[in-house]
Scaffold this active site. Structure first.
Site, PDB file in Angstrom:
ATOM      1  N   ALA A  14       0.842  -1.202   0.000  1.00 50.35           N
ATOM      2  CA  ALA A  14       0.000   0.000   0.000  1.00 50.35           C
ATOM      3  C   ALA A  14       0.878   1.253   0.000  1.00 50.35           C
ATOM      4  O   ALA A  14       0.689   2.152  -0.823  1.00 50.35           O
ATOM      5  CB  ALA A  14      -0.930  -0.018   1.216  1.00 50.35           C
ATOM      6  N   ARG A 298     -12.823 -18.305   4.043  1.00 51.66           N
ATOM      7  CA  ARG A 298     -11.987 -18.688   5.183  1.00 51.66           C
ATOM      8  C   ARG A 298     -12.740 -18.822   6.492  1.00 51.66           C
ATOM      9  O   ARG A 298     -12.445 -19.712   7.292  1.00 51.66           O
ATOM     10  CB  ARG A 298     -10.876 -17.657   5.337  1.00 51.66           C
ATOM     11  CG  ARG A 298      -9.937 -17.736   4.174  1.00 51.66           C
ATOM     12  CD  ARG A 298      -8.906 -16.668   4.206  1.00 51.66           C
ATOM     13  NE  ARG A 298      -8.007 -16.886   3.090  1.00 51.66           N
ATOM     14  CZ  ARG A 298      -7.001 -16.102   2.783  1.00 51.66           C
ATOM     15  NH1 ARG A 298      -6.753 -15.028   3.503  1.00 51.66           N
ATOM     16  NH2 ARG A 298      -6.233 -16.379   1.760  1.00 51.66           N
TER      17      ARG A 298
END
Ligand SMILES: Cc1cc2nc3c(=O)[nH]c(=O)nc-3n(C[C@H](O)[C@H](O)[C@H](O)COP(=O)(O)OP(=O)(O)OC[C@H]3O[C@@H](n4cnc5c(N)ncnc54)[C@H](O)[C@@H]3O)c2cc1C
Length: 665
Positions: A14, A298
């Site tokens: 990022a 998940r």
């Protein structure tokens, strides 16, 4: 060319993508990082990065479907416009990284190869072996080095961000950081500050995250007034290698390439797994979710693995909970080519070759969906308005957050391979907003230096008082272990209100004990002991907001699961009973959506406790729906829900038609 100076804290995917784009737009950047940027946690990312691609388009995939999968995967807890913008950008981001030299795996024909990840039926994940994060990070690092050589970027590696400097009007004007070698403090005035400081896994002690993922920077921003969103949503990855020092990820790509999860049907079957015949194996994910199989999202895979071990008692080992993740039916050549990086990790730490023996794995804390609350401006097309000052801005004007440390893109559960996308996307997308920020009002020189002097003094005093502390009876590393064990026990896969409430009190006690820590190293040169102790002190506010958010959220959503509020499937066997239960299930779902489809927003109170409020979610593009992933027995619920939605849509259309009809008459 734009002017001005922006301070970027964090050099993972990022931070580097924001820095690259800012430099390209002509803005000077100071880039601060705890570790050399090439050592940022992003380097550990294994499996890949998602986007629609030529292959999936042939099968009917679109950006909208990627958007829908992400929203559904996140259990509808994200504002939809930013997610739509991100998934629209996906193909451009992969092309960009390809052009920057990322060695994505190729098919024999030379096209980018793709694999499937959890929560989708399409092969949307581009990958560079099983070291995708490293390849992406190095490619961005090269670009940033180019701008560094040209003088547009100045890197400050081995520096710790200590506090954002905020003026009397509540506007962030820069930050104070510390050199971790000389231990000197430095003020960084800036037109805008961007936090790109990653996740907070160390609050849980052992996790799959790197040892620098303490969440310290985010906590410092939070304590300085920035709001924190959805803290209670912590992802526990289904497949990790248990270890005494840390938990190492066994990437979802292993299942994406055909890996199968199973346990012997006979509890703790002592036979070598290779000698257990198919009929005596329970492939529980495939049996319960035939459509998605081993690639359910998940949160679901994690709960199923946890459940089969604890409720059904089918853990492979008696004293250590684990299940098999089996790759032995796949060709060695393919495994080496596509998964070499992660298989080497297993071999190195377990001493077993996973190409010929099934691996033993168990869930582990992995990712924080929550993070600093950030804003956005909606565009007319339903995405985000590029260049708006509001995009990625925290509740403190002038302070921005991107990457894993913001709360924006993944809702209640992140889909695998969507994080690398959100990190690069938010980094690239925030840059024009920061350019706009550089032309904002500037403080007078005198008031600015008063602000920075005060912040520097504050940090110097905090530092000196820690070094000077004598006779304390607490060891910061032992306290950290206690914090990690406590958080792992009460705030991971299964959460219970009485445990969360008690744990909140225990965290407050640990925080009080932290004030009695004494340091083994009191020198003022590369003192890691004091740096860790500060970071530990800043973990408590984050732990408290996670626990408080989880305590108050009386429902099950994505990674947040409380058995007391679970909505079990249909138990009846006769058609009438089944229908009645499905209707009741949908009623309850609607009620729960009305009550709980909102983000938890934590504000640091003056008393040190989080003050919790809630934020409505923009679900204007995709209406919420039950999240069942083809669960066996869930089809009737889906059918009832579809009927209701169609009826509601019909009513909506009739209502919309009414004014026109009135007009005509
Ligand atoms: C083992 C593993 C594998 C993964 N694989 C994948 C995958 O295949 N696909 C996917 O999409 N996601 C994956 N993820 C998730 C993904 O890797 C992360 O979410 C992502 O890399 C985070 O990037 P970031 O830029 O936000 O932060 P990071 O890469 O964590 O970078 C944080 C930066 O902030 C700096 N920093 C932190 N605190 C401070 C401070 N106080 N002062 C100064 N600097 C500071 C650090 O030095 C670092 O430079 C994986 C995660 C793990 C744990």
């Amino acid at each position: 060319m734009a002017q001005g100076r922006v301070l970027v804290i964090g050099g993972g995917l990022a931070g580097l993508s924001a820095t690259m784009r800012l430099a390209e737009l002509g803005v000077g950047v100071d880039l601060v990082s705890l570790v050399p940027v090439k050592r940022s946690h992003s380097v550990c990312a294994q499996g890949g990065i998602n986007s629609v691609n030529a292959l999936t388009r042939q099968q009917g995939d679109t950006e909208w479907k990627h958007f829908d999968d992400t929203i559904y995967g996140g259990d509808f807890l994200q504002h939809q416009p930013p997610v739509k913008e991100m998934t629209d950008w996906g193909p451009r981001i992969i092309d960009l990284m390809d052009r920057l030299g990322v060695p994505f795996n190729r098919t024999p024909e030379g096209f980018r190869d793709q694999r499937r990840f959890g929560g989708t039926l399409y092969k949307r994940t581009a990958f560079a072996g099983a070291t995708t994060g490293q390849q992406l990070l190095y490619a961005l690092d090269e670009q940033v080095r180019r701008y560094e050589a040209e003088g547009r970027v100045k890197k400050w590696e081995f520096w710790d961000f200590l506090e954002p400097v905020i003026d009397d009007g509540g506007h962030c004007r820069g930050a104070v950081c510390q050199d971790l070698v000389s231990m000197k403090f430095h003020a960084f005035p800036a037109d805008a500050v961007v936090l790109a400081t990653g996740g907070c896994g160390l609050v849980y002690g052992r996790s799959t995250m790197s040892m620098v993922c303490t969440g310290s920077a985010v906590s410092r921003a939070y304590q300085a007034g920035a709001c924190y969103g959805n803290g209670e949503f912590i992802q526990v990855h289904p497949t990790a290698i248990p270890g005494a020092d840390k938990l190492r990820l066994m990437s979802e790509s292993a299942r994406g390439e055909g890996g199968r999860v199973w346990v012997p049907r006979k509890p703790q079957d002592p036979r070598d797994p290779r000698d257990i015949p198919e009929a005596e194996r329970c492939y529980f994910l495939e049996e319960r979710y035939p459509k998605y199989g081993n690639l359910v999202p998940r949160d679901i895979a994690t709960r199923e693995i946890f459940d089969i071990c604890t409720t059904d008692g089918l853990s492979v080992e008696k004293d250590r909970l684990c299940v098999y993740l089996d790759l032995t039916h796949l060709s060695r050549e393919m495994l080496d080519r596509k998964l070499g990086g992660i298989l080497e990790i297993y071999e190195k730490f377990q001493g077993v070759d996973p190409r010929s023996v099934p691996m033993k794995i168990f869930p582990a804390v992995h990712y924080s969906m929550g993070g600093l609350w950030v804003d956005y401006e909606r565009s007319p097309s339903g995405g985000m308005e590029e260049g708006s000052l509001r995009n990625q801005q925290t509740s403190v004007p002038g302070l921005y957050a991107i990457g894993e440390c913001d709360y924006q893109y993944h809702g209640a559960n992140r889909l695998g391979a969507n994080s690398l996308l959100s990190c690069i996307f938010s980094g690239l997308f925030v840059a024009p907003s920061l350019v706009a920020a550089t032309s904002g009002s500037k403080p007078e020189a005198a008031s600015s230096s008063r602000l920075f002097d005060a912040a520097l003094r504050r940090q110097e005093q905090r530092h000196e008082s820690l070094l000077a502390r004598r006779g304390g009876d607490e060891n910061p590393y032992a306290l950290h272990q206690e914090l990690g064990n406590l958080m792992t026990r009460v705030a991971t896969v299964v959460r219970r209100n009485e445990q969360l409430a008690a744990a909140y009190g225990e965290v407050c006690d640990l925080e009080a004990r932290w004030r009695r820590c004494s340091l083994s190293d009191t020198g003022n040169w590369t003192n890691q002991n004091v740096v860790f102790t500060k970071a530990l002190g800043d973990m408590f506010p984050v732990a408290k907001l996670i626990l408080k958010g989880a305590l108050l959220r009386d429902e099950c959503r994505g990674a947040h699961y409380k058995p007391a509020f679970a909505m079990p499937g249909i138990a009846a066997t006769d058609p009438v009973g089944k229908r009645r239960e499905a209707e009741a299930w949908c009623d309850r779902f609607e009620e729960n959506t009305r009550t709980w489809l909102k983000s938890t927003i934590a504000r640091h109170g003056a008393d040190g406790h989080p003050q919790i409020s809630y934020e409505d979610i923009d679900t204007s593009l995709i209406p919420p729906r039950p999240r069942l992933y083809g669960l066996v027995g869930g089809d009737l619920i889906e059918e009832v829900w579809k009927e209701r939605s169609q009826k509601a849509a019909g009513n909506g259309a009739a209502k919309a038609a009414r004014p026109e009809a009135v007009g005509v008459s």
